[in-house]
Design a protein around this motif. Structure first.
Motif, PDB file in Angstrom:
ATOM      1  N   ALA A  14     -69.477   0.527   5.967  1.00 32.09           N
ATOM      2  CA  ALA A  14     -68.783   0.857   4.723  1.00 32.09           C
ATOM      3  C   ALA A  14     -69.021  -0.202   3.656  1.00 32.09           C
ATOM      4  CB  ALA A  14     -67.285   1.010   4.983  1.00 32.09           C
ATOM      5  N   ASP A  29     -68.290  -2.827   9.487  1.00 32.06           N
ATOM      6  CA  ASP A  29     -67.869  -1.971  10.593  1.00 32.06           C
ATOM      7  C   ASP A  29     -66.498  -2.456  11.071  1.00 32.06           C
ATOM      8  OD1 ASP A  29     -70.204  -0.270  10.908  1.00 32.06           O
ATOM      9  OD2 ASP A  29     -71.239  -2.033  11.694  1.00 32.06           O
ATOM     10  N   GLN A  60     -61.896   5.090  -1.683  1.00 31.69           N
ATOM     11  CA  GLN A  60     -63.000   5.800  -1.047  1.00 31.69           C
ATOM     12  C   GLN A  60     -64.205   4.880  -0.921  1.00 31.69           C
ATOM     13  OE1 GLN A  60     -63.989   9.521  -2.882  1.00 31.69           O
ATOM     14  NE2 GLN A  60     -65.815   9.859  -1.623  1.00 31.69           N
ATOM     15  N   CYS A  61     -64.819   4.887   0.246  1.00 32.36           N
ATOM     16  CA  CYS A  61     -66.026   4.091   0.468  1.00 32.36           C
ATOM     17  C   CYS A  61     -67.098   4.473  -0.550  1.00 32.36           C
ATOM     18  CB  CYS A  61     -66.577   4.329   1.870  1.00 32.36           C
ATOM     19  SG  CYS A  61     -65.449   3.932   3.213  1.00 32.36           S
ATOM     20  N   ALA A  65     -69.131   5.319   5.807  1.00 29.11           N
ATOM     21  CA  ALA A  65     -68.216   6.418   6.091  1.00 29.11           C
ATOM     22  C   ALA A  65     -66.920   5.917   6.698  1.00 29.11           C
ATOM     23  CB  ALA A  65     -68.879   7.409   7.052  1.00 29.11           C
ATOM     24  N   ARG A  67     -64.287   7.372   9.438  1.00 30.31           N
ATOM     25  CA  ARG A  67     -64.208   8.391  10.482  1.00 30.31           C
ATOM     26  C   ARG A  67     -62.818   8.422  11.093  1.00 30.31           C
ATOM     27  NH1 ARG A  67     -69.940   7.208  13.670  1.00 30.31           N
ATOM     28  NH2 ARG A  67     -71.326   7.835  11.952  1.00 30.31           N
ATOM     29  N   GLU A  71     -64.833  11.900  13.582  1.00 30.06           N
ATOM     30  CA  GLU A  71     -65.324  12.824  12.563  1.00 30.06           C
ATOM     31  C   GLU A  71     -65.192  12.190  11.178  1.00 30.06           C
ATOM     32  OE1 GLU A  71     -63.457  16.606  12.769  1.00 30.06           O
ATOM     33  OE2 GLU A  71     -63.788  16.838  14.936  1.00 30.06           O
ATOM     34  N   GLU A  72     -66.232  12.353  10.364  1.00 29.75           N
ATOM     35  CA  GLU A  72     -66.200  11.766   9.028  1.00 29.75           C
ATOM     36  C   GLU A  72     -65.123  12.424   8.174  1.00 29.75           C
ATOM     37  OE1 GLU A  72     -69.239  10.761   5.309  1.00 29.75           O
ATOM     38  OE2 GLU A  72     -70.030  11.208   7.321  1.00 29.75           O
TER      39      GLU A  72
END
Length: 288
Positions: A14, A29, A60-61, A65, A67, A71-72
């Motif tokens: 991210a 991470d 928001q990144c 992502a 998750r 799930e993203e």
């Protein structure tokens, strides 16, 4: 087939920067595993608040992502609703979150926004107030609460959403020692009932006493791991501008003096040191 479950919430490579500012994170991470208590540590300006807001969907990144259970996350209404029923952030200043006329109305706001039936909303409010030990304050106007009561009311509003992950920004800041102890008891009960708690704090002694894991932000990046391992790393503490916890300093001294075996956990609080001293005195007390 692997049976390892993905983290509840996770940032993957991210990146984020505020408008016209340098990157706060670049390819970071960070995972929050279920069932662990985590302390988020770092100096002012290290990115703790940004990290918490990324995890909870408040920011928001810009790359990478977020998750949720592998799930993203989609930053649309459906995706953010799913995220916020799983991850709740409680800000440092409760006055940034409390806005309704009474405690009960404030705690009910989130469940009502989910469109839940009235009976379910009432149940969630009652459970949250009981969990935070503020049932007697349900009808109290929020502007008449003490600072500690406002803190617990703000947390109750998050708990009413029944999140799997509760993220707290400096929850003990501004509380006297008694208020801190009451809040830690509350957080302990939440952990016992299955809520994963992430606490941002400057208090390394509190972190050592309370958390299983640590996430330490420094100019060299982010490191995560068992809290006793990270808070014993003098180079990491220096880079993050954190002092060595009192309990670890005492443990190191006791071991150097040959008073505490390597396989025996050291005291984390003054009370634990007193208990250890009494036991040690009893062990070495003359019997003649």
């Amino acid at each position: 087939m692997s049976s390892v479950q993905p983290p509840v919430v996770q940032l993957v490579q991210a990146g984020f920067a505020y408008e016209d500012g340098p990157p706060v994170f670049d390819g970071i991470d960070f995972a929050v595993p279920e069932g662990r208590a985590m302390a988020l540590l770092g100096r002012n300006g290290s990115g703790k608040t940004t990290l918490m807001r990324l995890l909870s969907g408040g920011l928001q990144c810009r790359s990478g992502a977020l998750r949720l259970a592998g799930e993203e996350v989609a930053y649309d209404r459906r995706g953010l609703t799913r995220l916020r029923t799983t991850v709740q952030l409680v800000l440092q200043d409760p006055d940034d979150q409390l806005f309704a006329a009474s405690v009960g109305q404030d705690v009910s706001f989130g469940p009502l926004n989910l469109g839940l039936p009235e009976d379910e909303v009432r149940l969630r409010v009652r459970e949250a107030l009981e969990a935070l030990d503020i049932t007697a304050l349900e009808d109290r106007p929020t502007h008449l609460l003490s600072y500690g009561q406002r803190k617990r009311a703000a947390i109750a509003g998050a708990v009413a959403m029944r999140p799997r992950v509760l993220i707290l920004d400096e929850p003990t800041a501004g509380l006297d020692p008694h208020g801190q102890e009451r809040l830690l008891e509350v957080l302990g009960r939440l952990r016992d009932t299955g809520t994963t708690v992430v606490m941002a704090t400057h208090d390394v002694d509190l972190a050592l006493r309370w958390a299983d894991d640590a996430a330490v932000l420094s100019p060299t990046g982010l490191r995560t791991g068992p809290i006793e391992e990270l808070l014993a790393d003098d180079a990491l503490l220096a880079a993050a501008r954190l002092r060595r916890p009192w309990g670890m300093a005492v443990t190191r001294l006791l071991r150097e003096q040959g008073l505490l075996p390597e396989d025996v956990p050291g005291p984390r609080t003054a009370e634990e040191l007193d208990a250890w001293a009494e036991t040690a005195q009893g062990t070495h007390r003359p019997t003649g």
